[in-house]
Design a protein around this motif. Structure first.
Motif, PDB file in Angstrom:
ATOM      1  N   GLU A  63       0.829  -1.191   0.000  1.00  0.00           N
ATOM      2  CA  GLU A  63       0.000   0.000   0.000  1.00  0.00           C
ATOM      3  C   GLU A  63       0.869   1.247   0.000  1.00  0.00           C
ATOM      4  N   ILE A  65       1.083   5.146   0.760  1.00  0.00           N
ATOM      5  CA  ILE A  65       0.415   6.163   1.574  1.00  0.00           C
ATOM      6  C   ILE A  65       0.962   7.531   1.176  1.00  0.00           C
ATOM      7  N   ARG A  71      -4.541   6.578   0.227  1.00  0.00           N
ATOM      8  CA  ARG A  71      -3.939   5.247   0.079  1.00  0.00           C
ATOM      9  C   ARG A  71      -4.278   4.649  -1.277  1.00  0.00           C
ATOM     10  N   SER A  72      -3.313   3.960  -1.835  1.00  0.00           N
ATOM     11  CA  SER A  72      -3.540   3.248  -3.098  1.00  0.00           C
ATOM     12  C   SER A  72      -2.726   1.965  -3.095  1.00  0.00           C
ATOM     13  N   ARG A  73      -3.241   0.957  -3.780  1.00  0.00           N
ATOM     14  CA  ARG A  73      -2.574  -0.340  -3.810  1.00  0.00           C
ATOM     15  C   ARG A  73      -1.531  -0.372  -4.921  1.00  0.00           C
TER      16      ARG A  73
END
Length: 347
Positions: A63, A65, A71-73
Motif C-alpha cells: 500500500e 500512503i 492510500r492506493s494499492r
C-alpha cells in the motif's frame, strides 16, 4: 539449511560460497556480453500499479500512503516487462536489466518468491536474432563459471552446441503422441488425448489448462538433452503478450529455451496493438478470477505506451536458473546470496 542451520551459519555459507563466486563471475560476464552488443543496462521500478495480467502469475501487494493520507494499492513487479517496453516507447533500442522480481505461490527447487530476471529487448529485431543471444549467453555463463557443460540432476547439455529448434506441435507429437495442430481449440479432443497418455484432466480444466499439463508432464523433461532446445511456435492462446505469427495466425511468434529439461527463458516478438493487448489481458483476468478469485488492474499507462513502441523482440531469462545449470547446483537457494526464509524456518 534449516531452523538450526540458517544460510548465514559459517559452515552452510562455506558450502554455498563456490556457487556464489561463480554467480558473481557470470553476472559480470553477462554485463560484458550485452555491452559488446551495444546494449544499455537499465533499472526498473519494482513498485507497479499492476501485478501483471497473466492468469497464473501471483503478485505481492502493498500500500502506498500519500502525504495527505490517501492510500492506493501497488504491487511488487512479477517482471520488468511493462517498464522495459515503456522505455522502448521512449526511444531506447537495445536495453537489458538484471531485475529483482517477486512471485507469490512459487517455491520449489527451481522457484523462489524473490529472484533475478535477466530481460533484454532489441527494437526492430526478429526473434531469430534472440536465438543467437540465448546461445551466446549459455556459452558465456559456462566459461565464466569455469565449467565445460550445463548440468541438472544427472543430465548434461553442451552449451556450445547449436540449439535444436523444435515447434510445439512437433514436441507434442514426439513426446506425447498427440497431434496438437488437429486439436487446437478442441478442449474435449485434447482432454481425451491427455487421458490416453495417463494425464489427469479435471472437469473444469480449460484447453489451456490441459495444454499446460501435457507440456509439464510429458514434454518439458525431454527438452534440452545434450544440446539446448528452442521450443517455438506456441498456440496463440498461450502467448498473452506476443505477436501473432504472420504465416499462420493460429500460432504466436513465441519461443522458450530449455536446457536439461529446465525452462530457462521465454521470448517473443512483442505485441504492439493496444486494443488487442487489452482484449487478451481482460480474458486472462477473467480466467484468474475463475481460478483464484482475484484479479489485478490493467496498467493503462502501459497500454498507452504500446502505440509509441517500435516493433521489437524480447527475452526473459531466469538468471538464478542459469547459474544453477552452469555450476551444477541442485537447489535455487544454493545460488542466492540471501535466500528468503520460509514461514517457521531459517534458510
Amino acid at each position: 539449511m534449516t531452523r538450526s542451520s540458517p544460510w548465514w551459519a559459517r559452515d552452510v555459507y562455506a558450502d554455498r560460497k563456490p556457487f556464489l563466486k561463480a554467480r558473481a563471475a557470470i553476472t559480470a560476464a553477462a554485463r560484458r556480453f550485452f555491452a559488446s552488443e551495444g546494449f544499455t543496462e537499465v533499472e526498473t521500478a519494482a513498485l507497479q500499479v499492476s501485478g501483471g495480467n497473466e492468469t497464473h502469475l501471483s503478485a505481492f501487494s502493498t500500500e502506498l500512503i500519500a502525504q495527505d493520507g490517501g492510500r492506493s494499492r501497488l504491487y511488487l513487479h512479477t517482471s520488468p516487462e511493462f517498464a522495459c517496453k515503456k522505455l522502448l516507447a521512449a526511444g531506447e533500442e537495445r536495453i537489458f536489466t538484471l531485475a529483482r522480481v517477486f512471485r507469490n505461490r512459487e517455491r520449489t527447487a527451481l522457484h523462489h518468491p524473490e529472484f533475478t530476471m535477466l530481460e533484454w529487448y532489441r527494437a526492430g529485431a526478429p526473434t531469430l536474432r534472440l536465438y543467437e543471444d540465448c546461445a551466446g549467453l549459455l556459452a558465456v555463463a559456462v566459461r565464466a563459471a569455469g565449467a565445460s557443460d550445463l548440468a541438472w540432476r544427472g543430465r548434461v547439455c553442451d552449451p556450445f552446441a547449436e540449439p535444436d529448434i523444435v515447434t510445439v506441435c512437433e514436441a507434442f507429437g514426439a513426446h506425447a503422441s498427440i497431434d496438437l495442430e488437429a486439436l487446437l481449440g478442441d478442449r474435449d479432443g485434447l482432454a481425451a488425448a491427455a487421458a490416453r497418455d495417463g494425464i489427469r484432466v479435471a472437469p473444469d480444466d480449460t484447453w489451456s489448462d490441459i495444454f499446460s499439463k501435457i507440456l509439464t508432464e510429458k514434454v518439458e523433461s525431454r527438452l534440452g538433452s545434450e544440446r539446448p532446445t528452442l521450443l517455438v511456435d506456441y498456440p496463440v492462446s498461450e502467448a498473452a503478450l506476443a505477436r501473432v505469427n504472420e504465416q499462420d495466425p493460429r500460432f504466436a511468434d513465441r519461443f522458450e529455451l530449455y536446457v536439461c529439461g529446465v525452462e530457462l527463458a521465454n521470448g517473443f516478438a512483442e505485441l504492439t496493438d493496444p486494443a488487442e493487448q487489452r482484449r487478451r489481458f481482460e480474458a486472462q483476468m477473467a480466467e484468474k478470477s475463475r481460478i483464484y478469485g482475484e484479479v489485478y488492474p490493467i496498467d493503462e499507462d502501459f497500454l498507452a505506451s504500446l502505440s509509441a513502441m517500435p516493433p521489437a523482440s524480447g527475452v526473459a531469462l531466469g538468471f538464478d536458473r542459469l547459474v544453477m545449470l552452469a555450476t551444477g547446483a541442485e537447489r535455487i537457494e544454493q545460488v542466492l546470496w540471501t535466500p528468503v526464509a520460509e514461514q517457521g524456518t531459517a534458510v
